[in-house]
Design an enzyme around this catalytic site. Structure first.
Site, PDB file in Angstrom:
ATOM      1  N   GLY A   1       0.836  -1.210   0.000  1.00 24.74           N
ATOM      2  CA  GLY A   1       0.000   0.000   0.000  1.00 24.74           C
ATOM      3  C   GLY A   1       0.858   1.241   0.000  1.00 24.74           C
ATOM      4  O   GLY A   1       2.052   1.187  -0.307  1.00 24.74           O
ATOM      5  N   ASN A   2       0.262   2.383   0.302  1.00 23.24           N
ATOM      6  CA  ASN A   2       1.025   3.631   0.377  1.00 23.24           C
ATOM      7  C   ASN A   2       0.419   4.548   1.449  1.00 23.24           C
ATOM      8  O   ASN A   2      -0.556   4.186   2.088  1.00 23.24           O
ATOM      9  CB  ASN A   2       1.086   4.318  -1.001  1.00 23.24           C
ATOM     10  CG  ASN A   2      -0.292   4.613  -1.531  1.00 23.24           C
ATOM     11  OD1 ASN A   2      -1.037   5.391  -0.947  1.00 23.24           O
ATOM     12  ND2 ASN A   2      -0.655   3.962  -2.638  1.00 23.24           N
TER      13      ASN A   2
END
Ligand code: PMT
Length: 402
Positions: A207-208
């Protein structure tokens, strides 16, 4: 809102009691609030409740005062700066769609040129019924701002989409419309927000750091200018705003599908989301064990969503999250993604980018112009972007050619 004329239409739903709180907030903000109630609304709340709060007569009957009052109802619509109908039942929405003027509310709505905001409240099945869906579409085509109802528990005990948005959320929309006008009235704007997540196994993902704040600010700002907003979002650390059509997704490919569906018939797309560029080639079905202490993952590229919409005719705005060579990198994305404008975002700058409440960006236009902006709130960035969208929709700008 000082001295602005707000007509508040109240119709026959259990949510009518919440309209009393809305009337109170509008009066406190200085608005002159004229309440128009349908017969069914009066079965839930008395006109006296509204009269006590607004200090003005409540209109309940088209015929009550003879011909003079009928003209008065036309006057009410004509002098309104905004008309808000909250709650609006399925029956009211159908009547509005057909232009029926058999009661004081119908007459007022037909007689007004002011922006109209509709806050529906009904059972989820009534909201999703084909007749209601068609009626809502008609209203939106005519430039009426129909807020998406909230999801939750209804008076009947059923759960689903159908709750009237909370009074403070409707208040924000009314005040936004009064303050900024409705430059996006009748437009459909698709906004993306948050980060996508690519599964590694059932418990882990790639993810980020996107919180969704930038996209949410854009969704609110577009809604407040009268647009119907479709919000396609990944993981968020902030709440979805009231009144927008929120479509949650997990992975980048899901986001791509949701966006392709959402842009059908839409006028603009603003991509503030941070979709993962890569996914794991073969995500494991079961949790991966620690094993020998090291592992490697094969990653494959995800689709470039913006680039895949090259032939879509609406106004496309992208973002560029950069850590080096901000302007040069963002410029190359204008051409590669064939957008009207890229919002170049130095995500390493203090108070800017992921998770922050503020942002420092530069607008890079398809014609090569660069407009740097100061550090400002994400809402201020959103409003500036929507100024660009509104003017592009008036005088369509050709997207750049690759
Ligand atoms: O969510 P916040 O915490 O408020 O943070 C805001 C933000 C930093 C996420 C936002 O301001 C931002 O910069 N969003 C774009 C992030 C990004 O993916 O940038 P990019 O340079 O990798 O992509 C360029 C553009 O293509 C973006 O509009 C992106 O949405 C889009 N994209 C990216 C990947 C992909 N596979 N398809 C795309 O369409």
């Amino acid at each position: 809102m000082n001295g602005r004329n707000v007509v508040l239409g109240v119709t026959g739903s259990i949510a009518a009691y919440k309209a009393v709180a809305l009337a109170s907030a509008l009066v406190k903000a200085g608005a002159l609030v004229d309440v128009v109630m349908t017969g069914a609304a009066q079965r839930f709340v008395t006109p006296l409740s509204f009269q006590a709060i607004t200090h003005r007569p409540v209109v309940t009957d088209l015929w009550a005062g003879g011909e003079d009052l009928e003209i008065g109802h036309v006057t009410l619509g004509r002098r309104a700066d905004v008309v808000v109908i909250a709650p609006a039942t399925a029956d009211t929405i159908a009547r509005l769609a057909h232009g029926l003027a058999g009661d004081a509310l119908g007459t007022t709505v037909l007689a007004t040129d002011a922006p109209i905001i509709v806050a529906p409240a009904m059972e989820p099945r009534m909201w999703s019924n084909a007749a209601t869906v068609a009626n809502v579409a008609i209203l939106r085509q005519r430039g009426i701002l129909v807020l998406e109802p909230d999801v939750g528990r209804l008076a009947s005990g059923y759960k689903g989409r159908g709750r009237m948005p909370e009074p403070d959320a409707i208040f924000d929309v009314v005040s936004g419309v009064l303050a900024r006008g409705v430059s996006l009235r009748g437009r459909i704007v698709v906004v993306t927000a948050g980060g996508t997540r690519e599964p590694i196994d059932p418990v882990r993902f790639i993810g980020n750091h996107s919180s969704g704040k930038m996209g949410i600010a854009l969704a609110e700002a577009a809604r407040d200018r009268g647009a119907s907003v479709i919000l396609v979002h990944g993981a968020l650390s902030v709440q979805v705003p009231a009144g927008v059509d929120a479509r949650p997704v997990g992975t980048t490919r899901e986001m791509a599908d949701a966006i392709h569906a959402a842009v059908e018939g839409a006028d603009a797309l603003i991509m503030a989301a941070a979709p993962a560029d890569f996914r794991v080639a073969r995500a494991a079905d079961q949790k991966i064990k620690r094993g020998a202490g090291s592992m490697s993952l094969e990653l494959v590229a995800n689709p470039d969503i913006l680039a895949s919409l090259a032939s879509w005719p609406g106004v496309k705005i992208g973002f560029a999250a950069e850590t080096t060579d901000l302007i040069a990198n963002a410029r190359s994305k204008v051409a590669a993604k064939r957008v009207h404008m890229i919002v170049a975002n130095d995500v390493t700058a203090e108070g800017s980018g992921f998770g922050a409440d503020t942002n420092e960006v530069a607008f890079i236009f398809a014609d090569g112009r660069v407009e740097p902006r100061p550090l400002e709130t994400k809402r201020a960035v959103a409003d500036a972007i929507l100024d660009v969208v509104a003017s592009a929709l008036q005088q369509p700008v050709e997207p750049s050619t690759p």
